[in-house]
Design an enzyme around this catalytic site. Sequence first.
Site, PDB file in Angstrom:
ATOM      1  N   ASP A 204       0.983  -1.282   0.022  1.00  0.00           N
ATOM      2  CA  ASP A 204      -0.154  -0.117  -0.254  1.00  0.00           C
ATOM      3  C   ASP A 204       1.015   1.430   0.114  1.00  0.00           C
ATOM      4  O   ASP A 204       1.950   0.707  -0.009  1.00  0.00           O
ATOM      5  CB  ASP A 204      -0.870   0.257   1.289  1.00  0.00           C
ATOM      6  CG  ASP A 204      -2.627   0.865   1.305  1.00  0.00           C
ATOM      7  OD1 ASP A 204      -3.109   0.960   1.599  1.00  0.00           O
ATOM      8  OD2 ASP A 204      -2.704   1.732  -0.285  1.00  0.00           O
TER       9      ASP A 204
HETATM   10  C1  GLC Z   1      -3.971   4.535  -0.056  1.00  0.00           C
HETATM   11  C2  GLC Z   1      -5.660   2.963   0.007  1.00  0.00           C
HETATM   12  C3  GLC Z   1      -5.422   2.235  -0.581  1.00  0.00           C
HETATM   13  C4  GLC Z   1      -4.999   2.938  -1.802  1.00  0.00           C
HETATM   14  C5  GLC Z   1      -3.993   3.230  -2.756  1.00  0.00           C
HETATM   15  C6  GLC Z   1      -3.600   3.940  -3.880  1.00  0.00           C
HETATM   16  O1  GLC Z   1      -3.273   4.707   0.742  1.00  0.00           O
HETATM   17  O2  GLC Z   1      -4.737   2.414   1.437  1.00  0.00           O
HETATM   18  O3  GLC Z   1      -6.466   1.206  -0.309  1.00  0.00           O
HETATM   19  O4  GLC Z   1      -5.410   1.262  -3.486  1.00  0.00           O
HETATM   20  O5  GLC Z   1      -3.269   4.107  -1.435  1.00  0.00           O
HETATM   21  O6  GLC Z   1      -4.441   5.383  -3.656  1.00  0.00           O
END
Ligand code: GLC
Length: 732
Positions: A264
């Site tokens: 993430d």
């Molecule tokens: C965010 C979220 C995740 C998302 C990623 C890209 O912090 O936790 O669900 O897909 O970053 O935006």
Amino acid sequence: MKIADIQKLMNEMSLEEKVGQMVQIPANMLTDGGLITGPTDSIEMNEETVSLVGSILGKTGAADLRKIQNDFMEKHPHHIPLLLMHDVINGLETIFPIPLAQGCTFSPELVEAASRASAKEAAAAGVHVTFSPMLDLVRDARWGRVMESTGEDPWLNGELGRAMVRGYQGDNDLLKEGNIAGCVKHFAGYGAPEGGRDYDNVELSERTFREDYLPAYQAAVEEGCVMVMTSFNSLNRIPSSGNQWLMRKILREEMGFDGVLISDYSAVDEMINHGIAEDSRAAAKLAILAGVDIDMVSNAYVKYLAELVRQGEVEERLIDEAVFRILKLKNDLGLFENPYKDGSVEKEAALFCCEEHRSLARKFAAASFVLIKNDEILPLQKEATETIAFIGPFVDNKELYGSWSFPQKPDNTVTIMAGAKQKKAEMLYAPGCYIQDRGKCNRYGQKQEYDDAEEARILAEAIDLAKKADKLVLCLGEPRDYTGEGGSKASIKLPENQFQLLKTLQQINPNIVTVLFSGRPLEVQEITELSKAVLMVWMPGTEGGNAVADILFGDAVPEGRLSMSLPRSVGQLPIYYNKFRTGRPNGPGNAVGFINGYIDEYTTPLYPFGYGLTYTDFTYSEVTLSKKEMTKDDRILASVQVTNAGGCTATETVQLYMQDVKGSVIRPIRSLKGAKKITLAPEETGEVTFEITEEMLRFYDINMNFVSEPGLFNVFIGHDSDTQNMAEFLLV
Ligand code: GLC
């Protein structure tokens, strides 16, 4: 490109070029060179390292993405195309209900259709990968991302997760037009943070983790989802992005996942904050040893992975495995032959908010609404004889698309005002109050500007309408950014100023229908006491106004069922239907006299998982079983006759729950094992049958073996998780 050609390409790549494939940056670093700011301060990259990355996120638009791809490939030493990723969570241009609302439809068919439409719009906009489905089980409405989940049940989350993967990936042939890659997240257990606080630690026994939290992710992987995303949280004190047990044993070895694992956003570097990596170099080592293929927006891989290999701390084999998976995904998407895939300005124009998608969004939203109370006030009459006043900050609000929709296009939205006007030319309107309560902030720290004179004016206006109108429709709820990532709250009440508006108007005119917008279950007890009807509409999306009007005026009939228990108070959280018995069984009421529960609150929710009213009544026959005993290789058919005893055609969601009465470990009081919809005309009766197999009875026994145990089982089939319509059988 043939698989052998991938290996050939890799053989020609330097270590830095291979590591580059494992780095993901926001699109704006390629367009305006913008430095990334966020949890890891900034990413120290230079012209060369930026030119070697393997993927970008956070931008859509066929024209822009074609230019980015074209310019990037020209500069790349091997002209390797970028993977273009984006959060298409509940739609791109046409926004569908938030996933929590999608869960309330109990309809894999509708979820798949909406995911399909979202994929086609995203593909036309040049997107290759969506960071969806999110399949974190959630039992605590304080957590802001509950809106992004499909609720509290493992089986339902799994069924809807499968439907999303099918919608995005079609028959898993990513070459096909309109198919995009899915990415199941957040692996794993992110929905169970302590106190409902986003990013907090998660403590789960292995049995609870495997039995309740893992199945939905597993279902998406079984359905063919080609990517998985690590979660921000630590699971039993080990952050997911460095958790070898979770990623290599559970995900790769046991679940057989052989796709791309992405972290993430900045989660790799965040292991420094977690306190298990002294610096970014150590974080990079933990992540690659756990098998993270792509580092989303952190310093770790781009700055240290090559050095770790050269200094003999990480085998180059691990880099090669990761890069092969990344290049294979690009190849499966056909990007070496067509780096733009389906990106097309013409297709965008044809698909974005097209009539077919709008019509689906309208139908889907209406099916997601949960009618929790109706004292014979709904449906409303369209005739001019009845004066209806629409009051509240959500009546003329365009932001009905939830907190995970980018780019936000409020002008696409059909507001409640617009939808109602389609049904009834004469309607009164007043905003009544501001949307945010005074002095409180949303997840961005933004507060509502208050003008005392304006506040008094709009209240007086609303009071005046309440005196004039026969009925009031109050459109109230949580502002969009009270939920979503970083949107955890200690209170799950309606904003105080909105509640005061309801109280004030109710004393003037008790004929109130409250339409409630939210990204989470709210405390609704007082709202229901002050309203003759309450309709939970969550965040309904682009066609929200038409869908709400359809339900309010009877052109659509409510069929939504709660995908999460509605608590009486936040003090009951976490609350969920598939709980366990205790040594001191509680009753439904307060617990006095040394039994399980609270002395100051009930233990039961205000409304249970699976609950929802409609405009007719359904009655059920007793449960009949095809036999009373079952061996392990046998099956039992469980049936009920359902009758529409009311005055209009409606759809019932018939739910099957099972209870293992005694096990070598304690067992839930019941678990959802099936749900089927049946549409019946007035006085019509239909039969609904479920097949019970031994696989449905398995659990992690005292020795952590996933088995069924002989003994007595109860079968419940009914309207919601409280049903007592039961039969029993013996597994021998
Ligand atoms: C965010 C979220 C995740 C998302 C990623 C890209 O912090 O936790 O669900 O897909 O970053 O935006």
